[in-house]
Design a protein around this motif. Structure first.
Motif, mmCIF file in Angstrom:
data_model
loop_
_atom_site.group_PDB
_atom_site.id
_atom_site.type_symbol
_atom_site.label_atom_id
_atom_site.label_comp_id
_atom_site.label_asym_id
_atom_site.label_seq_id
_atom_site.Cartn_x
_atom_site.Cartn_y
_atom_site.Cartn_z
ATOM 1 N N HIS A 120 0.818 -1.203 0.000
ATOM 2 C CA HIS A 120 0.000 0.000 0.000
ATOM 3 C C HIS A 120 0.857 1.259 0.000
ATOM 4 O O HIS A 120 0.359 2.344 -0.298
ATOM 5 C CB HIS A 120 -0.928 0.013 1.214
ATOM 6 N N LEU A 121 2.116 1.176 0.331
ATOM 7 C CA LEU A 121 3.003 2.338 0.363
ATOM 8 C C LEU A 121 3.964 2.355 -0.823
ATOM 9 O O LEU A 121 4.244 3.412 -1.374
ATOM 10 C CB LEU A 121 3.807 2.356 1.665
ATOM 11 N N TYR A 122 4.464 1.225 -1.180
ATOM 12 C CA TYR A 122 5.445 1.127 -2.251
ATOM 13 C C TYR A 122 4.969 0.114 -3.284
ATOM 14 O O TYR A 122 4.174 -0.784 -2.966
ATOM 15 C CB TYR A 122 6.818 0.687 -1.726
ATOM 16 N N GLU A 123 5.493 0.307 -4.457
ATOM 17 C CA GLU A 123 5.293 -0.697 -5.514
ATOM 18 C C GLU A 123 6.647 -0.993 -6.117
ATOM 19 O O GLU A 123 7.319 -0.110 -6.661
ATOM 20 C CB GLU A 123 4.336 -0.173 -6.585
ATOM 21 N N ARG A 124 7.042 -2.222 -5.966
ATOM 22 C CA ARG A 124 8.395 -2.621 -6.344
ATOM 23 C C ARG A 124 8.612 -2.462 -7.852
ATOM 24 O O ARG A 124 7.720 -2.759 -8.658
ATOM 25 C CB ARG A 124 8.640 -4.062 -5.917
ATOM 26 N N LEU A 125 9.804 -2.003 -8.194
ATOM 27 C CA LEU A 125 10.208 -1.837 -9.598
ATOM 28 C C LEU A 125 10.129 -3.174 -10.328
ATOM 29 O O LEU A 125 10.682 -4.171 -9.870
ATOM 30 C CB LEU A 125 11.633 -1.278 -9.660
ATOM 31 N N GLY A 126 9.398 -3.161 -11.443
ATOM 32 C CA GLY A 126 9.282 -4.367 -12.248
ATOM 33 C C GLY A 126 8.196 -5.308 -11.805
ATOM 34 O O GLY A 126 8.051 -6.392 -12.391
ATOM 35 N N LYS A 127 7.420 -4.945 -10.793
ATOM 36 C CA LYS A 127 6.400 -5.852 -10.280
ATOM 37 C C LYS A 127 5.150 -5.859 -11.134
ATOM 38 O O LYS A 127 4.659 -6.927 -11.531
ATOM 39 C CB LYS A 127 6.054 -5.466 -8.839
ATOM 40 N N ASN A 128 4.623 -4.674 -11.458
ATOM 41 C CA ASN A 128 3.365 -4.573 -12.209
ATOM 42 C C ASN A 128 3.621 -3.987 -13.594
ATOM 43 O O ASN A 128 4.298 -2.963 -13.742
ATOM 44 C CB ASN A 128 2.363 -3.686 -11.453
ATOM 45 N N ASP A 129 3.049 -4.636 -14.580
ATOM 46 C CA ASP A 129 3.156 -4.128 -15.946
ATOM 47 C C ASP A 129 2.317 -2.866 -16.094
ATOM 48 O O ASP A 129 1.443 -2.548 -15.284
ATOM 49 C CB ASP A 129 2.702 -5.181 -16.956
ATOM 50 N N LEU A 130 2.610 -2.155 -17.218
ATOM 51 C CA LEU A 130 1.862 -0.936 -17.569
ATOM 52 C C LEU A 130 1.958 0.116 -16.466
ATOM 53 O O LEU A 130 1.005 0.835 -16.159
ATOM 54 C CB LEU A 130 0.393 -1.256 -17.852
ATOM 55 N N THR A 131 3.130 0.180 -15.841
ATOM 56 C CA THR A 131 3.396 1.232 -14.860
ATOM 57 C C THR A 131 4.746 1.857 -15.160
ATOM 58 O O THR A 131 5.685 1.180 -15.603
ATOM 59 C CB THR A 131 3.414 0.678 -13.429
ATOM 60 N N LEU A 132 4.842 3.152 -14.950
ATOM 61 C CA LEU A 132 6.077 3.920 -15.064
ATOM 62 C C LEU A 132 6.135 4.877 -13.881
ATOM 63 O O LEU A 132 5.120 5.141 -13.232
ATOM 64 C CB LEU A 132 6.131 4.687 -16.379
ATOM 65 N N SER A 133 7.310 5.412 -13.611
ATOM 66 C CA SER A 133 7.459 6.319 -12.472
ATOM 67 C C SER A 133 7.907 7.685 -12.942
ATOM 68 O O SER A 133 8.735 7.808 -13.852
ATOM 69 C CB SER A 133 8.467 5.762 -11.468
ATOM 70 N N ILE A 134 7.333 8.718 -12.291
ATOM 71 C CA ILE A 134 7.687 10.107 -12.561
ATOM 72 C C ILE A 134 7.962 10.778 -11.223
ATOM 73 O O ILE A 134 7.091 10.786 -10.344
ATOM 74 C CB ILE A 134 6.556 10.841 -13.310
ATOM 75 N N SER A 135 9.186 11.312 -11.065
ATOM 76 C CA SER A 135 9.604 11.966 -9.823
ATOM 77 C C SER A 135 9.389 11.058 -8.609
ATOM 78 O O SER A 135 9.065 11.521 -7.513
ATOM 79 C CB SER A 135 8.859 13.297 -9.632
#
Length: 1223
Positions: free
Chosen positions: A160-175
């Protein structure tokens, strides 16, 4: 005229210093040899015992009064002042109870019928305890269900606080924030789907157009802060030597996100340390992951004089394979520390994926709880299995080392009342003073070379030879210890009482080694019964005619006011079992004072008082303390029935009147005592006899089984069984030390007896201890007094009991049990020196049991909520499944234990019945019990005919001053008894000289015949009535001549008209042979001698100065026997009932035709058995006419048959035409 007890020696409190005593057994006599192997006792000479009024460990909120001791009259006098002193005494517990119930003043409680001061205080304490239980339940509920949510507001899951890099498809990070690009609009120069496919969650902040105004933290002149953001940037203050990003997307902001159709999930992109190490140009600064790729591309070479650039390149170039954490480096210098805010704002790509502190604490607590609770459950399971499979089997093995020499049971322990002339430490009744060359009584008169006790013991010479020595070979006692079997009765019916006594008598334990001791708690008729319980009990035994009809004897009871004094009658005889055993039995009937004649329950003082009759008796015997009239009466009858004095008893089996024990159980329990001297108490397995009677009994089967084979088996490994059930437990009366050189009183230790006999109880805690759970409180006292000794459970010893079959009775029973459990665990948890340390100790286990008992209602509610929540929302990971694992372990492991212990699948069905009734066990019963903390009645468990509600055993209308019940030592009672015999005999002879001797059917009124007997050869003698001292009505003369005459039973147990008691101790070789043959029946063929009536008369008449001169009449008086068998009540039979002159005798009274007899049994009775002889085969009981000239007794004295003896000494003792009992 002087009072009845004006010349009685009043008790006093000694101010002398405590005597010292050296080692009992000398080192050179510790092993080998027989009892007479020259062993000596090195014992300090003490005239009186030291003060044993040692204050016990105080109970919670104890009254500021002295501990009670029967030997201290000051306690009697101060008993009435206890209430006034205690009412002014306020402690922290009272203050707390008042603070908790401040909203209920006394006037409000009086409106609801709570008017008495003690009742109001009990109500306040009850509410306080319930409040504590609610608070503990709330704490447990919060820790179980609310702690995770309180510390982790978002649900306690790190996702609920973090989402691990590479865990969920169709996601990108900004800032550093995660964006969902599943519905994004593809641009001409940017494909979000392709970027997400390349690496889900990768940082795309550099694709957006940015300006210096977007990062107000970056005001420094360094390249890291002032370089341009994009190629087309116009706000940069410095130029880059490398390549800048193109920035094809518009400025960062919500409008841009909406235009691109990407959504901010508000989650932080999480990186692991491994991922940071694998990504090029990534750093970690104070937990924030920095993407330094734009900086490194814009500045490919080092910048001279830029410390921030130097630090960045140092980490990237030299820590490529590590986590690349620059936190310590940047916080080390001021210039670098100032750059931290700008770098975290401009280059942020996410954070290290870590658990929040609150969630970490919650998870740590959850896993710790899992480890502790699961560890305790698994350890309990493993220990219970080990005990059931291995340890218990060793405890029931037959004893081996019975040839060693040890201290004799006749030796008294340290602190006992010893004469200054007693160098061996033996009791006065064991002829321990025979070493005194003068052999004098207190009054200085000789008794023909014997001391006073020799006139009271049968087979006097043998007793003097065997009992006067301080050392004894254990082979004389054998593998079967002398055991008293206590059966407490209240309102049970005939079937229950008879079944219990018959099961004890039918055990494969020698009748010469067990004594059935029945106590009837008042003249009470059970609900639906036609006879009273005492009538039922007395009607079951074959009464010994030598004791006649008993008279009420006084003793100090458990109660308040007038209830402190009570009277009881002692019936003695033998119980004949179905399989032929003939077991010595005494029945003590508490009949009450004359003032209780109109009460519904005269004499009733409770089960604890019934137990204390036995405990006080053996305690006074062990220490030669002052006895009550009841104690002295019991002493004489036990000695006559068993052939040994009561100090030979080492174990005590306590059984309820509705319990039936298995045939091998008694032997197993005694073997267990043999194996380890440190064992002070042992209980067996209690099974339900009526398991299929109703649904109420069905739900108790599994609970009974698991409480023994799991809970008590685990506690037995540490020797700390917290509750020895009163329905089937054995206690050690006294134990030998490991060196066999002294005795350690256990059950009869004065501190234990004193604390267990408390009468004045004031707090709710004390009342729950003493009035509801006597059996558990006795176990608590013993563990607290002897924390290093052991209470264990023996699964091989079994019994069956009748469980409550209606819910109302079950509710009443469990109310007492639960409340008693809570209060006793509160006492045990304060005992610090139990086995183990910290959480690996019995003290920690007791604490967990206490908390678990208090929070049972909350626990069952949480269990139900957990099951329902798991069905609605199944657990997604291991952490969420931890509570279910705990529940499965708690409920599943006992089922496995049942299968591997009993190998009976039917017990799984009983377990299902128990699980279905869990709401009753864990909610209904505890809540009802907690709210009835102030109810001290037994409720529906034992109902009495005509009783509406049971009351406490107190009477505040009178004050007991302690002087109405005489307390004297055995020597004083014995001296009074001998004086009474002597005086009554003189009165009888004077009466005969004045009025003749022919009466009551004498056919030949010859004044020279004496006692109405015909001379030898003149035909059968007529019926003869008993002399005055054979009557329990006491002397017919004034009691002023002897103030103690009324307190001594009128019978004469040494009357030679009856056979002497059995010879209980045999030679060492005899018992060794019997032991080798597998506990065979121990018959004793040793001859003994007893003093006849005429010799006794001569002793009494001569004033103990000269040898007795026997008269010319060799025949001895024989008492008549009433053959009528339809007497209304055995309690009202009078000993002066006698048969008519037509009654036929064959050397004594015949046994009635309907008298049950036994042919194949091991017995210590005086009865005959034509097909098998017990150990009473040959005994001396009087003068045989054929041996009159030799002035010695024949094999059976007056019982010998001349037609069978023929002078060859092979007399069997019975005539050829024998058809019944011969006396």
């Amino acid at each position: 005229m002087p009072g009845k007890y004006d010349d009685a020696p009043l008790p006093f409190t000694s101010t002398a210093p405590l005597p010292t005593r050296r080692q009992t057994l000398s080192n050179n006599n510790k092993s080998g040899g027989s009892g007479g192997g020259g062993g000596t006792l090195k014992r300090g000479k003490t005239l009186t015992r030291p003060e044993r009024h040692v204050a016990p460990v105080p109970l919670i909120a104890p009254p500021p009064t002295q501990s009670f001791s029967p030997s201290s009259p000051s306690n009697f006098n101060n008993a009435s002042n206890t209430n006034s002193g205690f009412s002014d005494y306020l402690d922290w517990w009272k203050l707390w109870s008042y603070a908790t119930t401040f909203w209920a003043p006394p006037i409000v409680l009086s409106w609801f019928g709570i008017k008495e001061k003690q009742s109001r205080q009990a109500w306040r304490e009850k509410v306080t305890l319930c409040w504590i239980a609610i608070m503990l339940g709330a704490i447990v509920g919060f820790v179980t269900m609310g702690l995770q949510k309180a510390l982790c507001p978002d649900g306690g899951s790190q996702g609920h606080l973090y989402e691990r890099l590479g865990k969920n498809d169709l996601t990108l990070s900004i800032s550093g924030f995660v964006f969902n690009v599943s519905s994004s609009k593809t641009q001409d120069n940017v494909d979000f789907y392709a970027l997400s496919k390349q690496m889900p969650g990768q940082d795309i902040t550099n694709l957006f157009l940015r300006s210096a105004s977007d990062y107000p933290q970056c005001k420094a002149t360094g390249k890291y802060a002032s370089m341009a953001y994009c190629k087309n940037s116009t706000t940069s203050t410095t130029s880059a030597s490398g390549t800048l990003p193109d920035c094809p997307l518009t400025k960062l902001g919500d409008s841009t996100y909406s235009a691109l159709a990407i959504q901010n999930t508000s989650k932080i992109e999480g990186y692991s340390w491994e991922q940071v190490a694998a990504l090029k140009n990534y750093l970690v600064l104070d937990g924030v992951v920095l993407n330094m790729s734009p900086y490194m591309q814009a500045n490919p070479t080092a910048i001279s004089g830029d410390e921030v650039d130097k630090a960045i390149r140092q980490v990237i170039d030299h820590q490529a394979s590590s986590g690349k954490d620059v936190t310590r480096l940047f916080y080390h210098r001021k210039v670098l520390q100032d750059a931290i805010p700008c770098m975290q704002a401009r280059y942020a790509a996410g954070r290290i994926d870590k658990v929040a502190p609150g969630c970490f604490v919650a998870s740590l607590f959850l896993y710790t709880s899992l480890g502790v609770i699961l560890g305790v459950v698994l350890i309990r399971f493993a220990m219970a299995c080990i005990f059931n499979w291995f340890m218990s089997a060793k405890l029931v093995r037959a004893p081996r080392d019975l040839g060693r020499t040890a201290i004799s049971p006749a030796v008294m322990p340290e602190g006992a009342n010893l004469s200054v002339h007693n160098k061996t430490g033996t009791a006065p009744w064991s002829n321990g003073n025979s070493s005194n060359p003068k052999n004098k009584l207190v009054n200085g008169k000789k008794i023909n070379g014997l001391n006073s006790s020799s006139t009271t013991l049968v087979n006097g010479q043998q007793q003097q030879q065997n009992n006067s020595e301080p050392l004894i070979s254990l082979a004389k006692i054998g593998a079967e210890l002398f055991t008293v079997c206590l059966v407490t009765c209240y309102s049970e019916g005939e079937d229950s009482v008879k079944g219990t006594i018959d099961s004890i008598a039918s055990t494969n334990y020698s009748d010469s080694r067990k004594l059935i001791w029945v106590v009837c708690d008042g003249m009470i008729t059970g609900h639906g019964e036609k006879q009273s319980t005492p009538d039922i009990c007395v009607g079951l035994i074959d009464a010994d005619p030598r004791f006649g009809n008993p008279m009420p004897m006084g003793y100090i009871a458990i109660g308040s006011g007038a209830k402190r004094e009570n009277r009881a009658m002692v019936y003695a005889g033998h119980y004949v079992s179905k399989n032929g055993h003939r077991t010595p039995t005494i029945i003590i009937v508490k009949c009450g004072m004359p003032s209780e004649a109109r009460d519904k329950k005269p004499g009733n003082r409770g089960k604890r008082d019934s137990q204390l009759i036995l405990m006080n008796f053996f305690s006074r015997v062990t220490y030669n303390d002052r006895m009550s009239p009841l104690d002295y009466d019991v002493f004489r009858k036990v000695q006559t029935l068993m052939g040994v004095t009561p100090d030979y008893f080492e174990t005590c089996l306590m059984v309820d009147a509705d319990t039936k024990i298995y045939p091998d159980s008694l032997r197993y329990l005694v073997n267990c005592m043999h194996q380890d001297n440190m064992i002070m108490g042992v209980c067996g397995e209690t099974r339900i006899a009526n398991k299929r009677q109703s649904w109420v009994t069905a739900i108790q089967v599994y609970e009974y089984f698991i409480s023994h084979h799991l809970v008590k088996a685990f506690e037995s490994v540490f020797g700390g069984v917290t509750c020895l059930p009163g329905c089937f437990s054995m206690y050690r009366i006294k134990a030998r030390k490991d060196t066999d050189n002294d005795w350690v009183p256990i059950l009869v230790k004065p501190e234990i007896v004193s604390e267990y006999s408390q009468c004045e109880v004031h707090t709710l805690h004390q009342k729950n201890l003493l009035l509801l759970g006597e059996d558990r409180f006795l176990s608590t006292i013993m563990l607290r007094t002897f924390p290093r000794r052991k209470n264990i459970f023996l699964p091989q010893a079994r019994c069956r009991t009748v469980a409550p079959d209606t819910f109302s009775v079950l509710l009443s029973q469990r109310r007492r049990w639960i409340n008693s459990t809570v209060h006793n665990l509160m006492e045990l948890v304060r005992v610090r020196n139990l086995c183990g340390t910290f959480c690996f100790s019995m003290q920690f286990v007791v604490f967990m049991d206490l908390v678990g008992t208090v929070v049972l209602p909350v626990a069952i509610c949480l269990t139900g909520a957990l099951i329902i929540n798991s069905i609605i929302d199944p657990p997604k990971d291991f952490q969420e499944a931890i509570p279910l694992l705990l529940l499965a372990a708690v409920l599943g492991l006992p089922a496995i234990l049942i299968l591997i212990t009993t190998r009976k699948v039917i017990y799984v069905a009983w377990m299902l019945c128990y699980l279905l009734a869990l709401p009753i066990w864990n909610f209904v019963l505890p809540v009802y019990s907690f709210w009835h903390f102030d109810d001290f009645s037994w409720g529906e468990t034992r109902r009495v005919e005509g009783e509406v509600k049971s009351k406490a055993h107190d009477d505040k209308t009178a004050v007991f001053d302690g002087t109405t019940v005489p307390l004297r030592r055995w020597e004083d009672w014995e001296k009074s008894r001998l004086r009474k015999l002597r005086r009554d005999e003189k009165k009888r002879r004077e009466f005969e000289r004045q009025f003749g001797v022919g009466f009551h059917g004498d056919q030949n009124n010859n004044s020279n015949l004496g006692l109405g007997l015909n001379p030898p050869g003149n035909g059968p003698r007529a019926a003869w009535t008993r002399s005055d001292y054979e009557s329990d009505s006491g002397s017919v003369f004034g009691s002023e001549e002897d103030v103690w005459g009324a307190e001594i039973g009128g019978y004469n147990e040494n009357n030679p008209a009856f056979p002497p008691p059995p010879i209980a101790l045999s030679s060492s070789s005899h018992y060794q042979q019997g032991y080798q043959n597998g506990y065979g029946d121990h018959h004793n063929d040793d001859d003994g001698q007893t003093l006849g009536m005429d010799e006794m008369n001569a002793i009494l008449d001569s004033g103990f100065d000269d040898r007795p001169h026997l008269n010319s009449n060799p025949n001895l008086p024989q008492s008549s026997y009433k053959s009528n068998s339809n007497i209304p009540s055995p309690l009202h039979r009078h000993q002066h009932d006698f048969t008519s002159s037509s009654q036929q005798y064959i050397n004594g009274p015949k046994t009635p035709e309907n008298m049950p007899t036994s042919s194949n049994s091991v017995s210590s009775s005086i009865e005959s058995r034509p097909q098998g002889h017990g150990h009473t085969k040959r005994r001396s009981g009087g003068l045989n006419q054929q041996q009159q000239q030799a002035r010695k007794y024949g094999p059976l004295g007056p019982l010998a048959d001349n037609d069978q003896d023929n002078g060859n000494g092979n007399d069997t003792g019975w005539g050829s035409d024998f058809k019944g009992r011969k006396l």
